[in-house]
Design a protein around this motif. Structure first.
Motif, mmCIF file in Angstrom:
data_model
loop_
_atom_site.group_PDB
_atom_site.id
_atom_site.type_symbol
_atom_site.label_atom_id
_atom_site.label_comp_id
_atom_site.label_asym_id
_atom_site.label_seq_id
_atom_site.Cartn_x
_atom_site.Cartn_y
_atom_site.Cartn_z
ATOM 1 N N PRO A 275 38.656 50.151 52.067
ATOM 2 C CA PRO A 275 39.044 48.897 51.390
ATOM 3 C C PRO A 275 39.206 49.050 49.872
ATOM 4 N N TRP A 276 40.084 49.973 49.473
ATOM 5 C CA TRP A 276 40.321 50.203 48.047
ATOM 6 C C TRP A 276 40.954 48.988 47.391
ATOM 7 N N LYS A 277 40.497 48.704 46.184
ATOM 8 C CA LYS A 277 41.170 47.767 45.294
ATOM 9 C C LYS A 277 41.645 48.615 44.126
ATOM 10 N N THR B 272 31.777 40.345 39.079
ATOM 11 C CA THR B 272 31.468 40.568 40.495
ATOM 12 C C THR B 272 30.168 41.341 40.649
ATOM 13 N N GLY C 2 30.518 48.546 54.075
ATOM 14 C CA GLY C 2 31.554 47.537 54.273
ATOM 15 C C GLY C 2 31.857 46.773 52.995
ATOM 16 N N GLU C 3 32.901 45.958 53.056
ATOM 17 C CA GLU C 3 33.303 45.159 51.900
ATOM 18 C C GLU C 3 32.241 44.145 51.507
ATOM 19 N N GLU C 4 31.388 43.772 52.462
ATOM 20 C CA GLU C 4 30.318 42.839 52.144
ATOM 21 C C GLU C 4 29.201 43.502 51.335
ATOM 22 N N ASP D 71 32.184 46.351 46.452
ATOM 23 C CA ASP D 71 33.625 46.341 46.165
ATOM 24 C C ASP D 71 33.982 47.741 45.690
ATOM 25 N N LEU D 72 35.057 48.275 46.211
ATOM 26 C CA LEU D 72 35.435 49.655 45.958
ATOM 27 C C LEU D 72 36.769 49.705 45.223
ATOM 28 N N TYR D 73 36.737 50.219 43.982
ATOM 29 C CA TYR D 73 37.937 50.311 43.151
ATOM 30 C C TYR D 73 38.376 51.761 43.004
#
Length: 126
Positions: A22-24, A38, A70-72, A75-77
């Motif tokens: 779940p890359w941002k 965040t 997980g995304e919960e 947060d993965l950038y």
């Protein structure tokens, strides 16, 4: 024909399905303000990657293979530091972490609480 069928047969070894990470994308300095905000409610990870470096590519693939949060949880950038070097410089300045590549920073409550580079990245737990 049976000889060719044996060579080009579809009896391949099954592979694991590819997981989506779940890359941002981190592409602007203004996004760092959002990351800091965040990080007050959940950890944020920033992966700084050099797209021209074989070692960085190898570490990124290993990270993606081993990643299991997980995304919960976090947060993965992803930061392509060759395309966004000015953002990478600002990350180093704001979080007081000497720039390296590849590098993973964990941000909590607006501060870098853990960071690693190269093969040490795999030792960071979320």
């Amino acid at each position: 024909m049976s000889f060719l069928n044996k060579i080009f047969s579809s009896d391949k070894i099954p592979q694991e399905p590819k997981r989506e990470i779940p890359w941002k994308q981190l592409t602007s300095v203004s996004k760092l303000d959002e990351i800091i905000e965040t990080s007050k409610t959940k950890p944020v990870a920033i992966f700084k990657h050099s797209t021209r470096c074989g070692i960085s590519r190898m570490v990124l693939k290993q990270f993606e293979r081993d990643y299991n949060a997980g995304e919960e949880v976090v947060d993965l950038y992803y930061l392509d530091l060759l395309s966004y070097r000015f953002v990478s410089d600002e990350v180093a300045a704001r979080f007081q972490v000497w720039h390296q590549s590849p590098q993973l920073l964990i941000i909590q409550n607006g501060k870098c609480v853990n960071h690693a580079s190269h093969s040490e990245i795999s030792s960071i737990q979320f």
